[in-house]
Design a protein around this motif. Structure first.
Motif, PDB file in Angstrom:
ATOM      1  N   GLU A  17       0.826  -1.206   0.000  1.00 55.70           N
ATOM      2  CA  GLU A  17       0.000   0.000   0.000  1.00 55.70           C
ATOM      3  C   GLU A  17       0.863   1.260   0.000  1.00 55.70           C
ATOM      4  O   GLU A  17       0.586   2.231  -0.727  1.00 55.70           O
ATOM      5  N   ALA A  18       1.921   1.239   0.810  1.00 57.42           N
ATOM      6  CA  ALA A  18       2.836   2.386   0.861  1.00 57.42           C
ATOM      7  C   ALA A  18       3.582   2.545  -0.455  1.00 57.42           C
ATOM      8  O   ALA A  18       3.795   3.668  -0.935  1.00 57.42           O
ATOM      9  N   GLN A  19       3.981   1.423  -1.057  1.00 55.40           N
ATOM     10  CA  GLN A  19       4.653   1.491  -2.352  1.00 55.40           C
ATOM     11  C   GLN A  19       3.749   2.119  -3.406  1.00 55.40           C
ATOM     12  O   GLN A  19       4.186   2.934  -4.221  1.00 55.40           O
ATOM     13  N   GLN A  20       2.464   1.735  -3.399  1.00 56.12           N
ATOM     14  CA  GLN A  20       1.536   2.311  -4.365  1.00 56.12           C
ATOM     15  C   GLN A  20       1.379   3.814  -4.146  1.00 56.12           C
ATOM     16  O   GLN A  20       1.306   4.593  -5.109  1.00 56.12           O
ATOM     17  N   ALA A  21       1.346   4.234  -2.878  1.00 55.75           N
ATOM     18  CA  ALA A  21       1.239   5.659  -2.581  1.00 55.75           C
ATOM     19  C   ALA A  21       2.449   6.427  -3.087  1.00 55.75           C
ATOM     20  O   ALA A  21       2.327   7.556  -3.591  1.00 55.75           O
ATOM     21  N   VAL A  22       3.636   5.820  -2.978  1.00 54.80           N
ATOM     22  CA  VAL A  22       4.857   6.444  -3.501  1.00 54.80           C
ATOM     23  C   VAL A  22       4.774   6.575  -5.018  1.00 54.80           C
ATOM     24  O   VAL A  22       5.028   7.642  -5.594  1.00 54.80           O
ATOM     25  N   VAL A  23       4.404   5.486  -5.673  1.00 53.87           N
ATOM     26  CA  VAL A  23       4.310   5.490  -7.136  1.00 53.87           C
ATOM     27  C   VAL A  23       3.267   6.503  -7.616  1.00 53.87           C
ATOM     28  O   VAL A  23       3.475   7.209  -8.614  1.00 53.87           O
ATOM     29  N   ASP A  24       2.152   6.601  -6.902  1.00 59.99           N
ATOM     30  CA  ASP A  24       1.102   7.545  -7.278  1.00 59.99           C
ATOM     31  C   ASP A  24       1.574   8.998  -7.184  1.00 59.99           C
ATOM     32  O   ASP A  24       0.918   9.900  -7.715  1.00 59.99           O
TER      33      ASP A  24
END
Length: 219
Positions: free
Chosen positions: A38-45
């Motif tokens: 979830e945190a990785q997706q937030a970074v990518v977003d």
């Protein structure tokens, strides 16, 4: 992970997006096991990809949105700390100026000194520096000189140094930073950047261990 920022970043447009016709969606891979999916997706977003900047044919990965989102910014720092904890790092170097944003909090988390590498004439006390050649990227001729400086007492011989910058482009500035670290007898453990403009082939210029936190998923 797909970059939602590439699809408009919440509907707000920056000046660069206006000049270049908007950002574009891209797929990224976050090279860490230190933060959740979830945190990785937030970074990518939070990565905004701007085409044809700073020159035609390049895809610039703008980190402005990332810096403006505390959770995503914090996850980026957590990922770097997880990567380098227990590696024997004794100092973290940040390259002026955006490298400071990432290097300083990593140094705090690792409980080691943060050392700013600055452009000429910016430091108030006696400094040591190194000149290096600049280029426009792969297969391009060198077009001039640049310089980085640090206070002469900032690093000591034998220090084990992590160098952090926001983006790896041509690699010229990172190369200069490595040369300055080694000039005082310290060792570059690794060079870390958040993103990379692969078309500029900076890795070939630096010729040292390089870690890119967020890479194109197609690599």
């Amino acid at each position: 992970f797909n970059s939602a920022a590439g699809q408009g970043g919440g509907g707000q447009m920056s000046s660069h997006e206006e000049m270049n016709g908007g950002s574009i969606p891209m797929h990224f891979r976050v090279n860490t096991e230190g933060i959740s999916d979830e945190a990785q997706q937030a970074v990518v977003d939070s990565i905004r990809v701007v085409p044809n900047f700073p020159k035609p044919g390049l895809f610039f990965k703008d980190l402005s949105l990332l810096l403006g989102k505390p959770a995503a910014f914090g996850s980026t720092i957590d990922a770097l700390v997880h990567k380098y904890a227990g590696r024997g790092i004794t100092a973290v170097v940040g390259i002026e100026c955006r490298g400071f944003c990432f290097a300083a909090p990593v140094a705090i988390a690792l409980k080691v000194p943060f050392v700013p590498f600055r452009k000429p004439g910016k430091l108030p006390c006696k400094s040591i520096g190194i000149d290096f050649k600049q280029s426009a990227g792969k297969h391009s001729a060198y077009f001039g000189k640049d310089r980085l400086e640090m206070h002469e007492d900032a690093l000591t011989a034998g220090s084990k140094v992590l160098i952090i910058d926001d983006l790896l482009g041509t690699g010229s500035t990172m190369f200069g930073a490595c040369e300055l670290v080694e000039k005082v007898g310290a060792t570059v453990v690794e060079c870390a950047c958040i993103v990379e403009v692969k078309e500029l082939a900076g890795r070939a210029r630096v010729k040292r261990n390089i870690f890119i936190l967020i890479e194109d998923a197609e690599d």
